[in-house]
Design a protein around this motif. Structure first.
Motif, mmCIF file in Angstrom:
data_model
loop_
_atom_site.group_PDB
_atom_site.id
_atom_site.type_symbol
_atom_site.label_atom_id
_atom_site.label_comp_id
_atom_site.label_asym_id
_atom_site.label_seq_id
_atom_site.Cartn_x
_atom_site.Cartn_y
_atom_site.Cartn_z
ATOM 1 N N VAL A 4 4.131 -7.044 -7.897
ATOM 2 C CA VAL A 4 4.124 -5.609 -7.266
ATOM 3 C C VAL A 4 5.754 -5.184 -7.197
ATOM 4 O O VAL A 4 6.592 -6.056 -7.004
ATOM 5 C CB VAL A 4 3.878 -6.041 -5.709
ATOM 6 N N LEU A 20 8.578 -2.870 -6.045
ATOM 7 C CA LEU A 20 8.991 -2.659 -4.868
ATOM 8 C C LEU A 20 10.220 -1.632 -4.938
ATOM 9 O O LEU A 20 11.118 -1.703 -5.782
ATOM 10 C CB LEU A 20 9.338 -3.634 -3.814
ATOM 11 N N ASP A 25 8.976 -11.745 3.919
ATOM 12 C CA ASP A 25 7.541 -11.921 3.502
ATOM 13 C C ASP A 25 6.498 -12.480 4.333
ATOM 14 O O ASP A 25 5.405 -12.963 4.219
ATOM 15 C CB ASP A 25 7.585 -12.931 1.945
ATOM 16 N N LEU A 57 2.920 -11.429 4.676
ATOM 17 C CA LEU A 57 2.228 -11.793 3.573
ATOM 18 C C LEU A 57 1.686 -13.196 3.727
ATOM 19 O O LEU A 57 0.368 -13.451 3.679
ATOM 20 C CB LEU A 57 2.714 -11.422 2.199
ATOM 21 N N SER A 115 -2.625 -5.887 2.408
ATOM 22 C CA SER A 115 -1.350 -5.743 2.889
ATOM 23 C C SER A 115 -0.272 -5.196 2.014
ATOM 24 O O SER A 115 0.895 -5.154 2.472
ATOM 25 C CB SER A 115 -0.827 -7.081 3.323
ATOM 26 N N LEU A 116 -0.665 -4.943 0.748
ATOM 27 C CA LEU A 116 0.357 -4.447 0.061
ATOM 28 C C LEU A 116 0.434 -2.892 0.068
ATOM 29 O O LEU A 116 0.225 -1.922 -0.748
ATOM 30 C CB LEU A 116 0.036 -4.602 -1.478
ATOM 31 N N THR A 117 0.594 -2.318 1.262
ATOM 32 C CA THR A 117 1.055 -0.920 1.385
ATOM 33 C C THR A 117 2.414 -0.607 1.895
ATOM 34 O O THR A 117 3.137 -1.579 2.507
ATOM 35 C CB THR A 117 0.114 -0.355 2.620
ATOM 36 N N LEU A 134 4.698 -3.149 4.311
ATOM 37 C CA LEU A 134 5.808 -3.790 3.822
ATOM 38 C C LEU A 134 6.951 -3.220 4.229
ATOM 39 O O LEU A 134 7.986 -3.796 4.079
ATOM 40 C CB LEU A 134 5.390 -3.781 2.272
ATOM 41 N N PRO A 141 5.465 0.184 -2.564
ATOM 42 C CA PRO A 141 4.978 -0.962 -3.428
ATOM 43 C C PRO A 141 4.005 -0.314 -4.614
ATOM 44 O O PRO A 141 3.542 0.885 -4.434
ATOM 45 C CB PRO A 141 4.202 -1.829 -2.506
ATOM 46 N N ALA A 190 1.593 -1.830 -7.966
ATOM 47 C CA ALA A 190 1.226 -3.130 -8.516
ATOM 48 C C ALA A 190 0.872 -2.936 -9.956
ATOM 49 O O ALA A 190 0.040 -2.132 -10.090
ATOM 50 C CB ALA A 190 0.390 -3.986 -7.811
#
Length: 162
Positions: A94, A96, A103, A106, A139-141, A145, A149, A151
């Motif tokens: 990912v 950034l 973190d 996460l 959660s990778l928004t 965050l 991000p 990926a």
């Protein structure tokens, strides 16, 4: 200098459809040279004399920018070499726009089978059971965050280096 522009969320699940030929022409019209695209997921490799500024505003799409040298360092710093060798499609990087403040969010949602390491402006994640229903993947928004991000799986990351 050679740069890699990673567009977030294009041509994924029918969202933000962008033709790669149009994207190449757009980068060329901005004065960049040796423009090439990789796959259909918004990866543009190009040369520029100075660091491009405000690409996201010019393109109307969130982007994360790295140099080729930075991509090489990302590959060299991979904390999961065995997974990269044996199951590269489940290993994600990912990228950034800035380093994570923490973190901890996460860690709270990661399953025991999911391994991740946040290093600088990248998060390396191995989804042993896939990312399809993972709360970690959800959660990778940017909202969760606090940074932009985008990926790429390990196979794609390696193709970004010419």
């Amino acid at each position: 200098m050679t740069y890699v522009c990673l567009l977030r969320g294009v041509n994924v699940g029918g969202n933000k459809m962008v033709k790669m030929e149009e994207l190449r022409r757009k980068f060329e019209s901005l004065g960049f040279t040796n423009v090439r695209t990789l796959l259909q997921s918004g990866n543009v490799i190009f040369d520029a004399k100075t660091k491009p500024e405000d690409l996201a505003a010019l393109l109307g799409i969130p982007v994360v920018l790295r140099t080729q040298a930075e991509i090489r360092k990302v590959i060299a710093a991979n904390p999961f070499p065995e997974e990269a060798e044996n199951d590269p499609a489940r290993l994600l990087v990912v990228f950034l726009s800035a380093a994570l403040p923490s973190d901890e969010p996460l860690r709270k949602v990661a399953l025991p089978s999911e391994k991740f390491v946040a290093k600088g402006k990248e998060i390396y994640i191995y989804f042993a059971q896939g990312a399809g229903r993972s709360k970690l993947a959800e959660s990778l928004t940017e909202k969760k965050l606090g940074v932009i991000p985008t990926a790429r799986n390990w196979n794609t990351v390696n193709k970004l280096v010419l």
